[in-house]
Every structure is written in C-alpha cells, then in structure tokens.
Design a protein around this motif. Structure first.
Motif, PDB file in Angstrom:
ATOM      1  N   ASP A 103      -2.642   0.449   8.194  1.00  0.00           N
ATOM      2  CA  ASP A 103      -3.710   1.413   7.909  1.00  0.00           C
ATOM      3  C   ASP A 103      -3.163   2.688   7.262  1.00  0.00           C
ATOM      4  OD1 ASP A 103      -5.606  -0.290   8.852  1.00  0.00           O
ATOM      5  OD2 ASP A 103      -5.884   0.711  10.782  1.00  0.00           O
ATOM      6  N   PHE A 104      -1.982   3.104   7.679  1.00  0.00           N
ATOM      7  CA  PHE A 104      -1.376   4.297   7.084  1.00  0.00           C
ATOM      8  C   PHE A 104      -1.116   4.063   5.597  1.00  0.00           C
ATOM      9  CE2 PHE A 104       2.485   6.354   5.566  1.00  0.00           C
ATOM     10  CZ  PHE A 104       2.207   7.692   5.813  1.00  0.00           C
ATOM     11  N   TRP A 105      -0.496   2.928   5.272  1.00  0.00           N
ATOM     12  CA  TRP A 105      -0.179   2.629   3.878  1.00  0.00           C
ATOM     13  C   TRP A 105      -1.455   2.397   3.076  1.00  0.00           C
ATOM     14  CZ3 TRP A 105       4.459   4.184   3.269  1.00  0.00           C
ATOM     15  CH2 TRP A 105       5.417   4.012   4.276  1.00  0.00           C
ATOM     16  N   ASN A 106      -2.468   1.770   3.676  1.00  0.00           N
ATOM     17  CA  ASN A 106      -3.739   1.583   2.978  1.00  0.00           C
ATOM     18  C   ASN A 106      -4.300   2.927   2.522  1.00  0.00           C
ATOM     19  OD1 ASN A 106      -3.737  -1.202   3.318  1.00  0.00           O
ATOM     20  ND2 ASN A 106      -4.972  -1.144   5.182  1.00  0.00           N
ATOM     21  N   MET A 141       2.823  -5.302   3.151  1.00  0.00           N
ATOM     22  CA  MET A 141       2.010  -5.436   4.363  1.00  0.00           C
ATOM     23  C   MET A 141       0.659  -4.757   4.221  1.00  0.00           C
ATOM     24  SD  MET A 141       3.654  -2.684   7.070  1.00  0.00           S
ATOM     25  CE  MET A 141       2.543  -3.233   8.360  1.00  0.00           C
ATOM     26  N   SER A 142       0.484  -3.948   3.182  1.00  0.00           N
ATOM     27  CA  SER A 142      -0.754  -3.211   2.982  1.00  0.00           C
ATOM     28  C   SER A 142      -1.702  -3.961   2.056  1.00  0.00           C
ATOM     29  CB  SER A 142      -0.448  -1.837   2.371  1.00  0.00           C
ATOM     30  OG  SER A 142      -1.607  -1.259   1.815  1.00  0.00           O
ATOM     31  N   PRO A 143      -2.878  -4.371   2.540  1.00  0.00           N
ATOM     32  CA  PRO A 143      -3.856  -5.005   1.658  1.00  0.00           C
ATOM     33  C   PRO A 143      -4.251  -4.107   0.485  1.00  0.00           C
ATOM     34  CG  PRO A 143      -4.436  -5.401   3.948  1.00  0.00           C
ATOM     35  CD  PRO A 143      -3.319  -4.405   3.958  1.00  0.00           C
TER      36      PRO A 143
END
Length: 224
Positions: A6-9, A67-69
């Motif tokens: 979620d952070f990277w998203n 790992m980030s969608p």
C-alpha cells in the motif's frame, strides 16, 4: 526499510516516486552496452519499468516484477506509451521467488530460470533489516542460474543523498556463501526531487529539470 504494498502503491498513484525519472538509469544502460547482460533477465523491483522496456526493445527475454500493483500498472502503461507493448510485467514478491515453479523449478529451486538479474534500487530498500535482506539474497540465489550474474545498483552512504543509503560492506557481507563478488565500485544513481525527498535533497546539486545524480554502488555478483 521494507514497506507494505500500500505504501508503494500510494507513491505511484500520487506521482511522488523520486526514482521515476522517465528513462533508464545511465549505469544500467552502460552495463548493457558493455555486454554484461545476457540470456533470460529478471528485473526485480521494476518500478516504472524503464529497464524491462529498454531490454525488451533490445531483444532480451526479460521479466519485470514488483510487489506494488500500482507500479506494475504504471510500467505496463509506460511500455505502451514507449511503443514496447510486449514488455512483460507482473506483481510478485521478490522475497519469495523460490515459490514460483516458473522462476525456480518444480520443486522450487530445482531449475533456476534467469541468467542475469538487474537490481536497480531494490537491495538498498532492505537497509539493515537482516532477515529481509537475507531472504532476498536467498530468493535471488534460487532463481539465478549457476554461473549467472546479479547486478546491484544501490544508493551509497558515502555522500549526502536521499533514500535508504547503504555501505559497500553491507553488500559484501550479504553475498557470501553461494556467491562471488566480481566487482563493486562507486557509481551514480539518477533521481528526481519530489515532495517525498525535498528536505533530504536541499543540500544536493539539483538540475533545472529537477533531476539529481547521487552516490551509489554498482556490484557485479556471480552465482556459484
């Protein structure tokens, strides 16, 4: 420091990623020009996809994972915009690649899939988190063919900069059994100043474009 997806998203969704510069890292471009990339290629932590796009366009069989969608969606759109729609991206956790039969054989680890792994600014994310870093190195070992090469471009603590900066000693200590470090030298990493790093970048020489080159390490590591 490791962060949840979620952070990277959010970084991609809000366009605040300092590593999204609209081009491949010059250090990675030079690696390819010098002939250090060959065979099937993995781009872990591919982010905006610039290296997967570049290598696909040059004819390599390359897979970009993140790992980030949101990063993967960004990379796929970026590939279409650049006219390389065949660039392959998928959501995957770089810490558990041995669980992928298509990456590490069935049973996992029986048939490593990749001749070259290009890590641009992922390794340093684990910083001093010993367990995560060890898991990542094991994961790379599981999917890199014997005799294959891992290239690591990581932010350096040798100069002021931004992001999770690490020492060359940390790289050396992390790639021990099952690896040999063939080259480890100072390099530069190109970023851009966004609101996420404004304070850290205050002491840096930032170009009018907002881009900045900061100290990095470039390592070539052979899988035994």
């Amino acid at each position: 420091m490791t962060r949840p997806a979620d952070f990277w998203n959010a970084v991609y969704d809000n366009d605040t990623a300092p590593w999204v510069i609209g081009e491949p890292q010059p250090a990675i471009v030079e690696l390819e020009r010098e002939g250090w990339i060959s065979g099937r290629v993995l781009d872990p932590g591919c982010g905006a996809g610039e290296h997967t796009i570049l290598l696909t366009e040059l004819g390599y069989n390359v897979r970009g994972i993140d790992m980030s969608p949101s990063a993967v969606a960004y990379a796929r759109a970026n590939a279409v915009t650049q006219g390389v729609p065949t660039a392959a991206f998928e959501v995957a956790d770089a810490l558990t690649l041995s669980d992928r039969p298509d990456f590490a054989g069935d049973p996992p680890g029986s048939a490593p899939a990749f001749d070259t792994i290009v890590d641009s600014a992922l390794f340093h994310v684990f910083g001093t988190e010993d367990e995560a870093r060890a898991a990542y190195v094991r994961s790379l070992h599981a999917v890199c063919k014997p005799g294959g090469t891992v290239h690591v471009l990581a932010l350096s603590d040798a100069e002021p900069g931004f992001g999770p900066r690490i020492s060359d000693t940390l790289i050396r200590d992390s790639f021990g059994d099952g690896w040999t470090i063939e080259d480890l030298r100072p390099a530069r990493y190109r970023g851009r100043v966004t609101e996420a790093v404004t304070q850290e970048a205050a002491q840096l020489d930032v170009a009018e474009s907002g881009q900045v080159d900061v100290a990095a390490w470039l390592a070539r590591i052979r899988r035994l």
